[in-house]
Design a protein around this motif. Structure first.
Motif, short mmCIF file in Angstrom:
data_model
loop_
_atom_site.label_atom_id
_atom_site.label_comp_id
_atom_site.label_asym_id
_atom_site.label_seq_id
_atom_site.Cartn_x
_atom_site.Cartn_y
_atom_site.Cartn_z
N SER A 323 91.29 32.50 2.45
CA SER A 323 91.43 33.72 1.65
C SER A 323 92.23 34.73 2.46
N ARG A 324 92.59 35.84 1.82
CA ARG A 324 93.33 36.91 2.49
C ARG A 324 92.63 38.23 2.26
N ASP A 325 92.62 39.08 3.30
CA ASP A 325 91.99 40.38 3.16
C ASP A 325 93.02 41.43 2.73
N SER A 326 92.61 42.69 2.74
CA SER A 326 93.49 43.77 2.28
C SER A 326 94.69 43.98 3.19
N ASP A 327 94.62 43.53 4.44
CA ASP A 327 95.75 43.62 5.37
C ASP A 327 96.62 42.37 5.35
N ASN A 328 96.34 41.46 4.41
CA ASN A 328 97.07 40.20 4.27
C ASN A 328 96.84 39.25 5.43
N ASP A 329 95.74 39.44 6.16
CA ASP A 329 95.37 38.49 7.21
C ASP A 329 94.69 37.27 6.60
N GLU A 330 95.00 36.12 7.16
CA GLU A 330 94.40 34.88 6.66
C GLU A 330 93.00 34.69 7.25
N TRP A 331 92.04 34.46 6.38
CA TRP A 331 90.67 34.16 6.78
C TRP A 331 90.31 32.75 6.30
N TYR A 332 89.53 32.07 7.13
CA TYR A 332 89.10 30.71 6.80
C TYR A 332 87.57 30.68 6.79
N HIS A 333 87.02 29.94 5.83
CA HIS A 333 85.57 29.95 5.61
C HIS A 333 85.06 28.51 5.52
N LEU A 334 84.05 28.22 6.30
CA LEU A 334 83.38 26.92 6.25
C LEU A 334 82.05 27.10 5.54
N HIS A 335 81.87 26.39 4.43
CA HIS A 335 80.65 26.48 3.63
C HIS A 335 79.99 25.11 3.52
N ALA A 336 78.67 25.15 3.40
CA ALA A 336 77.92 23.96 3.00
C ALA A 336 77.79 24.00 1.48
N ILE A 337 78.12 22.89 0.82
CA ILE A 337 78.11 22.85 -0.64
C ILE A 337 77.26 21.67 -1.12
N GLU A 338 77.27 21.49 -2.45
CA GLU A 338 76.43 20.47 -3.09
C GLU A 338 74.99 20.65 -2.63
N LEU A 339 74.50 21.89 -2.82
CA LEU A 339 73.16 22.24 -2.35
C LEU A 339 72.10 21.75 -3.32
N ALA A 340 70.95 21.44 -2.75
CA ALA A 340 69.80 21.03 -3.54
C ALA A 340 68.56 21.68 -2.93
N PRO A 341 67.61 22.12 -3.75
CA PRO A 341 66.40 22.75 -3.20
C PRO A 341 65.52 21.73 -2.50
N VAL A 342 64.82 22.16 -1.47
CA VAL A 342 63.83 21.31 -0.82
C VAL A 342 62.52 21.42 -1.59
N SER A 343 61.55 20.62 -1.21
CA SER A 343 60.32 20.52 -1.99
C SER A 343 59.55 21.83 -2.05
N LEU A 344 59.63 22.66 -1.01
CA LEU A 344 58.85 23.89 -0.95
C LEU A 344 59.64 25.11 -1.42
N ALA A 345 60.90 24.94 -1.80
CA ALA A 345 61.72 26.08 -2.20
C ALA A 345 61.29 26.62 -3.55
N ARG A 346 61.44 27.93 -3.74
CA ARG A 346 61.11 28.55 -5.03
C ARG A 346 62.20 28.23 -6.06
N PRO A 347 61.83 27.97 -7.31
CA PRO A 347 62.83 27.64 -8.34
C PRO A 347 63.82 28.80 -8.53
N GLY A 348 65.10 28.43 -8.72
CA GLY A 348 66.12 29.44 -8.98
C GLY A 348 66.60 30.20 -7.76
N LYS A 349 66.15 29.84 -6.56
CA LYS A 349 66.52 30.56 -5.35
C LYS A 349 67.56 29.82 -4.51
N THR A 350 68.09 28.71 -5.01
CA THR A 350 69.08 27.96 -4.26
C THR A 350 70.48 28.46 -4.61
#
Length: 426
Positions: A323-350
């Motif tokens: 992505s690029r910010d307001s100064d046109n600097d390039e930013w890079y982002h590492l995300h974890a995706i394809e998330l799934a809730p664990v057994s103890l997680a509250r519904p709708g909180k993932t």
């Protein structure tokens, strides 16, 4: 033999006396970079003038803080006052001055470093045997950094800020931003040739290694964990703990005084809120952290505090985006995706994705981290950073759309093209 010894002695004399390189190898490449351009003297004059005001402000703040401490300890009125200051007012002014002084001091140190970089600086690079040496001088201060030749992946000029960079294992470090662009570019080309590295910053594939900001740890049951660098986190915790201690010292004094003067309780309660928040942050940094548990086919995101672990969700893929910010600097982002809730997680909180790390100007460290995680957990990694060809194709498509918007659009398209040629030096 005598001539060779004289050459080595003359070579050693060019180095600062505390930084003489002792090695059995003779330098194959050596580069010296210094500030260039007459425009730097205008910037230096402005910084010098600003530092005069900075020194005056620094001295005034230190005097006021010292006088306030003397007044509180002795109970005597300050100079020009008829009676001692009230504790609430003194603590409020003192807290403001301490925060202001800390920020002001950091700003002054940065300005001094920048001034040295403009008028009294030198970076020396020496490729000598199995090591690349960087000796950096800023004013009277000299530092040395050694890079093992076998761990250097590439040497290149970064497009964003034109600095000469080195990729050392999975970490990016600046070699120099001094000299001219042509000098840095030539040094990078010759270093790449001498070390048989790909030119132009090209690299076949980032290594699957952990950057310096991360480390692998073992849990209580032997599970593998990816955590932020623990040494860095401890140092941050110490800084926060010191600030917390100062605030709580003032809070104790304020409570003691409030028992005698009821009008101080409002200030005491406000400072109590700040003290509790700082204490909570200190405990979290000392005893808690968020981490990733590495398992086959998934990464488990969890929160650890005082030995107790709470699983938050799990991820089955990684994604690297740009992505690029307001100064046109390039930013890079590492995300974890394809998330799934664990057994103890509250519904709708993932969430849809979880940020692992960000980087500016270069994605090398993030790419190395992602490849390491992908290999260790056996999960897919999607590199969604567009290639240079894709970026140029997108720019060409947008320029075609602009030019097709009429006379004004064609004028804007020509103006953009002319600006782009100017930036490329063409």
């Amino acid at each position: 033999m005598e001539a060779d010894a004289n050459d080595r002695a003359a070579h050693a004399e060019r180095w600062p006396s505390r930084m003489v390189i002792k090695t059995k190898y003779w330098a194959t490449e050596e580069f010296i970079f210094r500030p260039r351009g007459a425009g730097r003297f205008r910037s230096a004059a402005f910084l010098l003038l600003w530092l005069c005001f900075w020194a005056a402000g620094e001295a005034l703040a230190l005097f006021l803080i010292g006088e306030g401490i003397w007044t509180l300890v002795t109970g005597r009125p300050a100079a020009g006052a008829d009676e001692p200051q009230r504790l609430a007012l003194a603590l409020g002014v003192g807290a403001f001055l301490l925060v202001w002084l800390a920020i002001w001091t950091v700003g002054g140190v940065v300005a001094i470093q920048e001034l040295f970089g403009l008028v009294w600086a030198e970076d020396r690079l020496v490729l000598e045997g199995d090591s690349l040496w960087r000796v950096r001088r800023r004013g009277p201060f000299v530092s040395t950094r050694v890079f093992a030749r076998k761990d250097i992946r590439r040497v290149f000029v970064q497009p964003a800020n034109k600095a000469l960079m080195v990729q050392w294992m999975s970490n990016l470090m600046e070699l120099t931003d001094l000299g001219t662009f042509a000098e840095r570019n030539e040094a990078g080309r010759r270093l790449c040739a001498a070390m048989e590295l790909p030119e132009g910053g090209a690299t076949a594939e980032p290594a699957a290694e952990l950057p310096k900001d991360w480390q692998e740890a073992a849990g209580a049951r032997g599970e593998r964990l990816l955590v932020p660098n623990l040494k860095t986190r401890r140092q941050q915790a110490v800084v926060v703990a010191i600030i917390t201690g100062v605030v709580w010292t003032g809070l104790v004094l304020l409570v003691y005084k409030s028992l005698r003067e009821a009008n101080l309780w409002a200030v005491t309660l406000m400072l109590t809120v700040l003290g509790v928040w700082l204490a909570r942050q200190t405990l979290w940094m000392l005893l808690g952290r968020k981490e990733w548990r590495i398992e086959h086919g998934r990464l488990v995101y969890q929160r650890r505090f005082a030995g107790e672990v709470t699983e938050l969700c799990e991820a089955r893929a990684l994604e690297l985006t740009e992505s690029r910010d307001s100064d046109n600097d390039e930013w890079y982002h590492l995300h974890a995706i394809e998330l799934a809730p664990v057994s103890l997680a509250r519904p709708g909180k993932t969430p849809d994705k979880i940020r692992i790390a960000d980087s500016i100007r270069d994605p090398t460290e993030l790419c190395s981290l992602a490849r390491w995680l992908s290999r260790q957990a056996d999960i897919p990694f999607y590199d969604r950073i567009p290639t240079e060809a894709e970026k140029q194709a997108e720019i060409a498509r947008l320029m075609t759309q602009i030019a097709g918007a009429g006379k004004f659009g064609r004028f804007v398209a020509r103006l953009i093209a002319r600006t782009a040629r100017y930036k490329r030096g063409g």
